[in-house]
Scaffold this motif. Structure first.
Motif, PDB file in Angstrom:
ATOM      1  N   ASP A   1      63.573  50.810  27.937  1.00  0.00           N
ATOM      2  CA  ASP A   1      64.749  51.584  27.530  1.00  0.00           C
ATOM      3  C   ASP A   1      65.970  50.986  28.215  1.00  0.00           C
ATOM      4  OD1 ASP A   1      64.707  52.319  30.154  1.00  0.00           O
ATOM      5  OD2 ASP A   1      64.147  54.434  29.780  1.00  0.00           O
ATOM      6  N   GLU A   2      67.103  51.660  28.102  1.00  0.00           N
ATOM      7  CA  GLU A   2      68.330  51.017  28.612  1.00  0.00           C
ATOM      8  C   GLU A   2      68.346  50.891  30.130  1.00  0.00           C
ATOM      9  OE1 GLU A   2      68.361  54.267  27.556  1.00  0.00           O
ATOM     10  OE2 GLU A   2      70.314  55.205  27.906  1.00  0.00           O
ATOM     11  N   ASN A   3      67.420  51.571  30.811  1.00  0.00           N
ATOM     12  CA  ASN A   3      67.368  51.461  32.278  1.00  0.00           C
ATOM     13  C   ASN A   3      66.282  50.501  32.736  1.00  0.00           C
ATOM     14  OD1 ASN A   3      69.418  53.407  32.608  1.00  0.00           O
ATOM     15  ND2 ASN A   3      67.884  54.986  32.106  1.00  0.00           N
ATOM     16  N   ALA A   4      65.763  49.695  31.808  1.00  0.00           N
ATOM     17  CA  ALA A   4      64.713  48.719  32.096  1.00  0.00           C
ATOM     18  C   ALA A   4      63.384  49.374  32.425  1.00  0.00           C
ATOM     19  CB  ALA A   4      65.136  47.768  33.231  1.00  0.00           C
ATOM     20  N   LYS A   5      63.238  50.614  32.066  1.00  0.00           N
ATOM     21  CA  LYS A   5      61.935  51.280  32.263  1.00  0.00           C
ATOM     22  C   LYS A   5      61.019  50.874  31.127  1.00  0.00           C
ATOM     23  CE  LYS A   5      59.943  55.643  32.204  1.00  0.00           C
ATOM     24  NZ  LYS A   5      60.256  56.979  31.707  1.00  0.00           N
ATOM     25  N   ILE A   6      59.800  50.377  31.489  1.00  0.00           N
ATOM     26  CA  ILE A   6      58.901  49.838  30.474  1.00  0.00           C
ATOM     27  C   ILE A   6      58.291  50.976  29.656  1.00  0.00           C
ATOM     28  CG2 ILE A   6      56.792  48.481  30.095  1.00  0.00           C
ATOM     29  CD1 ILE A   6      57.474  46.949  32.651  1.00  0.00           C
ATOM     30  N   LEU A   7      58.481  50.892  28.306  1.00  0.00           N
ATOM     31  CA  LEU A   7      57.957  51.907  27.409  1.00  0.00           C
ATOM     32  C   LEU A   7      56.697  51.412  26.712  1.00  0.00           C
ATOM     33  CD1 LEU A   7      61.348  52.877  25.720  1.00  0.00           C
ATOM     34  CD2 LEU A   7      60.208  54.079  27.593  1.00  0.00           C
ATOM     35  N   TYR A   8      56.597  50.069  26.635  1.00  0.00           N
ATOM     36  CA  TYR A   8      55.490  49.490  25.887  1.00  0.00           C
ATOM     37  C   TYR A   8      55.190  48.128  26.503  1.00  0.00           C
ATOM     38  CZ  TYR A   8      53.024  47.443  21.841  1.00  0.00           C
ATOM     39  OH  TYR A   8      52.125  46.817  21.035  1.00  0.00           O
ATOM     40  N   ASP A   9      53.915  47.829  26.728  1.00  0.00           N
ATOM     41  CA  ASP A   9      53.561  46.531  27.327  1.00  0.00           C
ATOM     42  C   ASP A   9      52.187  46.142  26.816  1.00  0.00           C
ATOM     43  OD1 ASP A   9      53.098  44.328  28.840  1.00  0.00           O
ATOM     44  OD2 ASP A   9      53.500  45.290  30.791  1.00  0.00           O
TER      45      ASP A   9
ATOM     46  N   GLN B   1      47.168  42.654  29.034  1.00  0.00           N
ATOM     47  CA  GLN B   1      45.803  43.165  29.103  1.00  0.00           C
ATOM     48  C   GLN B   1      45.466  43.562  30.527  1.00  0.00           C
ATOM     49  OE1 GLN B   1      43.400  40.097  27.372  1.00  0.00           O
ATOM     50  NE2 GLN B   1      43.851  40.817  25.299  1.00  0.00           N
ATOM     51  N   PHE B   2      46.061  42.813  31.437  1.00  0.00           N
ATOM     52  CA  PHE B   2      45.755  43.043  32.839  1.00  0.00           C
ATOM     53  C   PHE B   2      46.938  43.737  33.482  1.00  0.00           C
ATOM     54  CE2 PHE B   2      45.762  41.415  37.244  1.00  0.00           C
ATOM     55  CZ  PHE B   2      44.535  41.909  37.646  1.00  0.00           C
ATOM     56  N   ASP B   3      46.754  44.966  33.926  1.00  0.00           N
ATOM     57  CA  ASP B   3      47.790  45.750  34.588  1.00  0.00           C
ATOM     58  C   ASP B   3      49.080  45.874  33.783  1.00  0.00           C
ATOM     59  OD1 ASP B   3      49.052  47.272  36.500  1.00  0.00           O
ATOM     60  OD2 ASP B   3      49.699  45.510  37.693  1.00  0.00           O
ATOM     61  N   PRO B   4      49.034  46.582  32.646  1.00  0.00           N
ATOM     62  CA  PRO B   4      50.281  46.785  31.902  1.00  0.00           C
ATOM     63  C   PRO B   4      51.243  47.663  32.711  1.00  0.00           C
ATOM     64  CG  PRO B   4      48.425  47.917  30.831  1.00  0.00           C
ATOM     65  CD  PRO B   4      47.862  47.238  32.013  1.00  0.00           C
ATOM     66  N   GLY B   5      52.562  47.410  32.565  1.00  0.00           N
ATOM     67  CA  GLY B   5      53.533  48.050  33.463  1.00  0.00           C
ATOM     68  C   GLY B   5      54.223  49.278  32.878  1.00  0.00           C
TER      69      GLY B   5
ATOM     70  N   SER C   1      57.872  56.319  25.303  1.00  0.00           N
ATOM     71  CA  SER C   1      56.593  55.621  25.390  1.00  0.00           C
ATOM     72  C   SER C   1      55.625  56.139  24.324  1.00  0.00           C
ATOM     73  CB  SER C   1      55.987  55.776  26.795  1.00  0.00           C
ATOM     74  OG  SER C   1      56.029  57.124  27.178  1.00  0.00           O
ATOM     75  N   ASP C   2      56.021  57.174  23.596  1.00  0.00           N
ATOM     76  CA  ASP C   2      55.168  57.637  22.504  1.00  0.00           C
ATOM     77  C   ASP C   2      55.573  57.013  21.180  1.00  0.00           C
ATOM     78  OD1 ASP C   2      53.748  59.287  24.162  1.00  0.00           O
ATOM     79  OD2 ASP C   2      55.249  60.909  23.979  1.00  0.00           O
ATOM     80  N   THR C   3      56.864  57.006  20.967  1.00  0.00           N
ATOM     81  CA  THR C   3      57.328  56.512  19.668  1.00  0.00           C
ATOM     82  C   THR C   3      57.215  55.006  19.534  1.00  0.00           C
ATOM     83  OG1 THR C   3      59.551  56.534  20.544  1.00  0.00           O
ATOM     84  CG2 THR C   3      58.928  58.407  19.147  1.00  0.00           C
ATOM     85  N   VAL C   4      57.519  54.272  20.609  1.00  0.00           N
ATOM     86  CA  VAL C   4      57.519  52.792  20.524  1.00  0.00           C
ATOM     87  C   VAL C   4      56.151  52.233  20.082  1.00  0.00           C
ATOM     88  CG1 VAL C   4      57.869  50.651  21.814  1.00  0.00           C
ATOM     89  CG2 VAL C   4      59.419  52.554  22.154  1.00  0.00           C
ATOM     90  N   PRO C   5      55.012  52.635  20.720  1.00  0.00           N
ATOM     91  CA  PRO C   5      53.738  52.054  20.259  1.00  0.00           C
ATOM     92  C   PRO C   5      53.483  52.338  18.796  1.00  0.00           C
ATOM     93  CG  PRO C   5      53.442  53.188  22.345  1.00  0.00           C
ATOM     94  CD  PRO C   5      54.819  53.526  21.875  1.00  0.00           C
TER      95      PRO C   5
END
Ligand SMILES: Nc1ncnc2c1ncn2[C@@H]1O[C@H](COP(=O)(O)OP(=O)(O)O)[C@@H](O)[C@H]1O
Ligand SMILES: [Mg+2]
Length: 479
Positions: free
Chosen positions: A93-101, A104-108, A71-75
């Motif tokens: 990532d490969e486990n569907a964990k959101i790294l970047y979204d 505007q409203f409630d990013p995951g 979540s640091d490198t992707v943005p």
């Protein structure tokens, strides 16, 4: 068959016309209002897909470089890219964990993604589809991020585009307006035209009915140069011909009954005299009976001629064969010999052989007989009758000329008319009825020939009959 009122015929014509036209307009309107919209929507769909796929491709290849997707490198990577046109971008990532979204409203970020497209991308698929709900185009794209042949994550792009939808909607509204105006104009024009058309058809139908009820003087006023005007002209000329035929028929019936009435009246008068006189001597009685016989013969001749005419009128059923006109002429002259002798008229004949025609023997015999008989009857004692028969090209020509009293110029146009006689007294005395020449004329016409009359310079009359010659059969027949 029961006749329909004219009004209802034309109304149904108008109705059929209107219904066909309305169906046509409806089909055209539906087409005009659906096809362009569908086509432009499909165009937008495919351009959206291409653009999103490109963007997803760029992201996926940019993100395949860092060893570890965090979540640091992707943005950091994403900040380098232009994401302005996209409504939402998610990277997992490969486990569907959101790294970047980018929501505007409630990013995951940090949560597990719940979108099916992402799971399909993690399975290696590229997902791309676009929907149009009437207000906006919503396009979704999901693509795996691959590194060294392994899926290490997924990018998900979502675009909500209302501006293109606006455009399509405005095209739609314009088309609707245009088709409304065009349809209205077409319908108004159709009513005007069909009204004008049916009015003219009504007029024709009415005229037909009036004429069929017996008013042969009725005419249609004709104007313009279209098919209906032509029909009107044809109708008027047909009505004129009908009128002529009807007049001819009436005159014929009245002439024929008059012709039959006269000898019948004489017969009655003569027989009444015999019945009512008490002491009639044998000689007077014989005279009376002879007169009755003469009248009866006249009646018989007239009825025979009328029958001939009616046979010619119903022409087609006549039997025809190849005829040697020389033989027919000789036979006729033999029969006329006693009359010629009685009236002191001599007959000369020059008859060529090989004068063959294809026709009805009885009718052609009547043609020759009537012409030769007239030439004898309307002749003077000591006069002559000359009969010529020859071929001229592909025609057989019969000429009958006499040294007789001639026909006054003003009567010539009428002599082939039924019951027409120049000198009624002379004709009646000679047993004539005014039918002979009309029989000759009609019979010649029926055989495809021509009959004409001319004044002889030396006095007297010449009748000329031309008939199509009959081709010689194989082997030639000459006798
Ligand atoms: N060869 C002729 N010469 C003079 N007049 C003729 C001759 N042929 C015909 N006509 C005139 O034409 C009329 C019509 O002829 P036709 O039809 O044969 O009737 P009809 O029964 O009186 O002979 C005759 O009444 C006669 O006045
Ligand atoms: Mg005659």
């Amino acid at each position: 068959m029961k006749k329909l009122p004219v009004k209802s015929i034309t109304n149904s014509v108008q109705l059929k016309f209107a219904v066909t036209f309305l169906i046509l307009i409806a089909v055209l309107t539906v087409f005009l209002n659906t096809y362009p919209t569908i086509a432009s929507r499909d165009l937008v769909f495919s351009s959206k897909k291409v653009s999103l796929q490109n963007q997803a491709g760029v992201m996926s290849s940019s993100l395949s470089a860092p060893e570890d997707l965090t979540s640091d490198t992707v943005p950091e990577v994403m900040d380098q890219l232009d994401l302005r046109s996209l409504t939402r971008v998610i990277v997992t990532d490969e486990n569907a964990k959101i790294l970047y979204d980018t929501a505007q409203f409630d990013p995951g970020v940090g949560r597990t993604a719940m979108l099916s497209e992402i799971y399909r991308a993690l399975n290696g698929d590229i997902v791309c589809y676009s929907v149009y709900d009437g207000n906006a185009f919503m396009t979704r794209e999901a693509m795996p991020i691959r590194s060294g042949g392994v899926t290490v994550g997924a990018v998900y792009l979502y675009e909500y585009d209302a501006s293109q939808a606006e455009l399509i909607k405005s095209i739609q509204t314009k088309l609707r307006g245009v088709s409304l105006v065009v349809s209205a104009a077409a319908i108004i024009l159709m009513f005007i035209f069909s009204r004008a058309l049916t009015l003219r058809i009504t007029e024709l139908a009415k005229a037909t009915r009036i004429v069929s009820e017996g008013d042969y003087d009725h005419r249609i006023p004709v104007s313009g140069h279209d098919e209906l005007s032509e029909l009107g002209i044809e109708f008027n000329s047909l009505t004129s011909r009908l009128k002529e035929t009807e007049e001819l028929r009436r005159r014929f019936v009245s002439d024929a009954s008059h012709e039959l009435k006269t000898p019948l009246a004489s017969i009655r008068l003569l027989s009444d005299s015999i019945v009512n006189s008490e002491n009639m001597d044998v000689d007077t009685m014989r005279d009376f009976v002879t007169d009755i016989e003469t009248e009866a013969e006249r009646l018989q001749r007239t009825t025979e001629k009328l029958l001939s005419l009616s046979r010619i009128d119903s022409g087609t059923s006549l039997t025809r064969e190849r005829l040697d006109l020389k033989k027919v002429t000789e036979k006729t002259l033999k029969l006329l010999h006693p009359l010629a002798k009685e009236t002191h008229v001599s007959i000369t004949a020059a008859l060529s052989k090989d004068c063959f025609v294809y026709g009805n023997e009885d009718l052609l015999y009547r043609v020759i007989f009537n012409l030769a008989e007239n030439a004898i009857k309307y002749n003077m004692p000591g006069g002559t009758v000359r009969i010529l028969l020859k071929t001229e090209g592909d025609e057989v020509v019969l000429t009958v000329e006499d040294t007789g009293i001639g026909i006054p110029d003003e009567d010539v146009p009428h002599i082939f008319t039924r019951f027409y006689r120049v000198d009624k007294a002379r004709s009646t005395d000679a047993g004539g009825s005014g039918l002979g020449l009309s029989i000759a004329h009609d019979a010649v016409k029926l055989h495809g020939g021509e009959i004409g009359v001319e004044k002889r310079e030396e006095g007297g009359t010449r009748f000329i009959v031309r008939l199509p010659a009959c081709a010689k059969p194989e082997g030639g027949e000459t006798k």
